[in-house]
Design an enzyme around this catalytic site. Structure first.
Site, PDB file in Angstrom:
ATOM      1  N   ASN A 123       0.881  -1.384   0.144  1.00  0.00           N
ATOM      2  CA  ASN A 123      -0.083   0.206   0.028  1.00  0.00           C
ATOM      3  C   ASN A 123       0.912   1.162   0.089  1.00  0.00           C
ATOM      4  O   ASN A 123       1.452   1.670   1.106  1.00  0.00           O
ATOM      5  CB  ASN A 123      -0.931  -0.071   1.293  1.00  0.00           C
ATOM      6  CG  ASN A 123      -1.690   1.103   1.333  1.00  0.00           C
ATOM      7  OD1 ASN A 123      -1.836   1.972   0.597  1.00  0.00           O
ATOM      8  ND2 ASN A 123      -2.484   1.120   2.480  1.00  0.00           N
ATOM      9  N   ARG A 145      -2.547  -2.149  -3.362  1.00  0.00           N
ATOM     10  CA  ARG A 145      -3.814  -1.320  -2.924  1.00  0.00           C
ATOM     11  C   ARG A 145      -3.774  -0.595  -4.069  1.00  0.00           C
ATOM     12  O   ARG A 145      -2.831   0.386  -4.016  1.00  0.00           O
ATOM     13  CB  ARG A 145      -3.830  -0.899  -1.697  1.00  0.00           C
ATOM     14  CG  ARG A 145      -4.966   0.073  -1.497  1.00  0.00           C
ATOM     15  CD  ARG A 145      -4.990   0.564  -0.436  1.00  0.00           C
ATOM     16  NE  ARG A 145      -5.950   1.567  -0.119  1.00  0.00           N
ATOM     17  CZ  ARG A 145      -6.072   2.843   0.515  1.00  0.00           C
ATOM     18  NH1 ARG A 145      -4.912   3.112   1.077  1.00  0.00           N
ATOM     19  NH2 ARG A 145      -7.282   3.590   0.433  1.00  0.00           N
ATOM     20  N   HIS A 170     -12.679   2.892  -0.105  1.00  0.00           N
ATOM     21  CA  HIS A 170     -12.804   1.695   1.103  1.00  0.00           C
ATOM     22  C   HIS A 170     -13.616   0.512   0.816  1.00  0.00           C
ATOM     23  O   HIS A 170     -14.106  -0.231   1.675  1.00  0.00           O
ATOM     24  CB  HIS A 170     -13.473   2.378   2.287  1.00  0.00           C
ATOM     25  CG  HIS A 170     -12.799   3.573   2.932  1.00  0.00           C
ATOM     26  ND1 HIS A 170     -13.620   4.519   3.755  1.00  0.00           N
ATOM     27  CD2 HIS A 170     -11.717   3.912   3.248  1.00  0.00           C
ATOM     28  CE1 HIS A 170     -12.672   5.316   4.257  1.00  0.00           C
ATOM     29  NE2 HIS A 170     -11.306   4.782   4.129  1.00  0.00           N
ATOM     30  N   ARG A 191     -11.168  15.744   7.474  1.00  0.00           N
ATOM     31  CA  ARG A 191     -11.956  15.918   6.028  1.00  0.00           C
ATOM     32  C   ARG A 191     -13.461  16.415   6.516  1.00  0.00           C
ATOM     33  O   ARG A 191     -13.907  15.863   7.668  1.00  0.00           O
ATOM     34  CB  ARG A 191     -11.869  14.729   5.191  1.00  0.00           C
ATOM     35  CG  ARG A 191     -10.774  14.603   4.279  1.00  0.00           C
ATOM     36  CD  ARG A 191     -10.792  13.334   3.474  1.00  0.00           C
ATOM     37  NE  ARG A 191      -9.766  12.355   4.245  1.00  0.00           N
ATOM     38  CZ  ARG A 191      -9.650  11.210   3.626  1.00  0.00           C
ATOM     39  NH1 ARG A 191     -10.633  10.515   3.099  1.00  0.00           N
ATOM     40  NH2 ARG A 191      -8.766  10.448   4.251  1.00  0.00           N
ATOM     41  N   GLU A 238      -8.172  -5.302   5.228  1.00  0.00           N
ATOM     42  CA  GLU A 238      -8.114  -5.051   3.801  1.00  0.00           C
ATOM     43  C   GLU A 238      -7.016  -5.787   3.328  1.00  0.00           C
ATOM     44  O   GLU A 238      -7.009  -6.343   1.971  1.00  0.00           O
ATOM     45  CB  GLU A 238      -7.956  -3.403   3.396  1.00  0.00           C
ATOM     46  CG  GLU A 238      -9.066  -2.626   3.845  1.00  0.00           C
ATOM     47  CD  GLU A 238      -9.186  -1.378   4.210  1.00  0.00           C
ATOM     48  OE1 GLU A 238      -8.531  -0.791   5.460  1.00  0.00           O
ATOM     49  OE2 GLU A 238      -9.054  -0.514   3.323  1.00  0.00           O
TER      50      GLU A 238
END
Ligand code: AMP
Length: 403
Positions: free
Chosen positions: A7, A91, A180, A241, A385
């Site tokens: 990742n 990823r 996601h 965010r 993940e």
């Protein structure tokens, strides 16, 4: 098979070497501050062995070279030769409209991932660097791309279109993509297993609350809506965010404060969310603690965040015509009874009842936290993940299709 999961971010590479037969991580770690002073590599091995190395790591190729050296090292390693790595799973944040599932990386696939740079300028370029570095260093290992967007690619058009001029969709593919996806997919499958019901017959809402936060409505086996949109800024309140705002606010502030595009982007992505409201921290733990100490702005940040989650639960229940399972996952979702309780408070009318005792017990563990008589079940499921990336990579290399 031994699968390396990568990742790659702008200045970091997170990695795991996963034994896909046992489904466990032989080693996991992270390279940070790539290209900066004080770059470091931290690894923990399955048996508890830990390594923390600080040195010069100039780019992603050097980072992965270092990772391979550590994985093969006498004292901290888990393999003798890099050829023991059967495949690499990457990823990749954005697959645009092209990818509904993970794929073997070919020259054509690379071209499409490059075409998606415009859609994810902060992520895809670094994912690409990681792929190119891994191809150089492990030329015999097949490389697979697993996209954050893929799981949401079957959303109906009415869920992914914005009410903007249609020509902008044609010209720039402006639409909801969602992110996601790997996490929503993983926890929703586990939820079906825990319910003992077929995945294709359930109405599931997954709530991923980490540094980034998003929700998905999963009906009859497909993501039919999700809270993140064209970018990962839309939807829930996150660490830094904003999530949903009136789009005209940003135009107004840009005018008032004479902000550049880059400054407006920073405002939405880095100075908003829990951090923006509280002025204390983007870390939910600190916000919860400070709210407990009576800090009003920390409490407000928590209130805004959990109210937004509640609204989305209502909206997605309506979108699916009912709800069978609600799942909380990721750092905050797995660890915070307070956030789960606040998000579900008042939803008893919809038949959603959390058991306060079970809720307190469910910390980073798979567990049902709803009351016996709750119409919809509420579950806490730690996400994984990397395991999904390893499974997809294995399945693609072996020629069996991922779920
Ligand atoms: P992730 O991106 O999944 O690693 O999640 C990171 C987020 O999880 C951060 O906002 C952390 O503050 C939050 N987190 C981790 N542990 C806890 C906890 N015990 N209670 C509340 N939030 C937590």
């Amino acid at each position: 098979m031994k699968i390396m999961v990568l990742n790659c971010g702008s200045s970091s590479v997170k990695y795991q070497l996963i034994d896909s037969d046992q489904e466990n991580a032989l080693a996991k770690g992270v390279v940070e501050r790539i290209g900066m002073s004080g770059a470091s590599l931290k690894q923990s091995r399955f048996d508890g062995d830990k390594l923390h190395y600080v040195g010069e790591i100039l780019d992603h190729t050097m980072a992965i070279e270092n990772v391979l050296a550590v994985l093969m090292s006498r004292n901290h390693g888990v393999i003798k030769d890099k050829n023991e790595i059967d495949a690499v799973g990457h990823r990749v944040v954005h697959g645009g409209e092209k990818f509904e599932a993970s794929v073997l990386i070919t020259r054509e696939v690379m071209d499409i991932i490059k075409d998606c740079i415009d859609l994810a300028p902060l992520h895809n370029p670094h994912n690409i660097k990681g792929i190119q570095a891994a191809q150089r260093l492990l030329p015999d290992a097949p490389q697979v791309a697993v996209f954050d967007t893929a799981f949401h690619q079957n959303m109906p058009q009415h869920a992914y279109m914005y009410a903007l001029p249609y020509s902008l969709y044609r010209k720039y593919t402006i639409r909801r993509y969602g992110f996601h996806g790997t996490s929503h997919r993983y926890v929703s499958h586990i939820a079906a297993e825990m319910m003992g019901k077929p995945y294709s017959k359930l109405r599931i809402i997954t709530v991923h609350l980490g540094n980034g936060c998003s929700m998905a409505a999963i009906k009859d086996g497909y993501s039919i809506d999700t809270s993140m949109g064209f970018t990962p800024v839309e939807g829930l309140v996150m660490g830094t965010r904003s999530g949903d705002i009136d789009p005209a606010i940003i135009l107004h502030i840009m005018g008032q404060e004479e902000l550049t595009l880059a400054q407006a982007n920073t405002l939405l992505n880095k100075h908003s969310g829990l951090w923006g409201i509280s002025g204390i921290s983007s870390d939910a733990r600190e916000i919860i603690e400070e709210a407990g100490n009576g800090n009003k702005r920390a409490q407000l940040a928590l209130d805004v965040m959990t109210y937004r989650i509640k609204k989305y639960i209502g909206a997605y229940t309506a979108a699916m015509g009912g709800l069978d399972v609600l799942v909380f996952t990721a750092g905050i979702g797995e660890n915070s009874p307070v956030v789960r309780e606040m998000a579900c408070k008042g939803l008893e009318l919809m038949g959603l009842k959390i058991d306060p005792v079970k809720n307190k017990q469910a910390i980073k563990t798979r567990m049902e936290i709803s009351k016996e008589d709750s119409k919809a079940k509420v579950l806490v499921i730690p996400t994984n993940e990397e395991l999904v990336i390893a499974r997809d990579t294995r399945d693609i290399v072996l020629g069996t299709k991922p779920d």
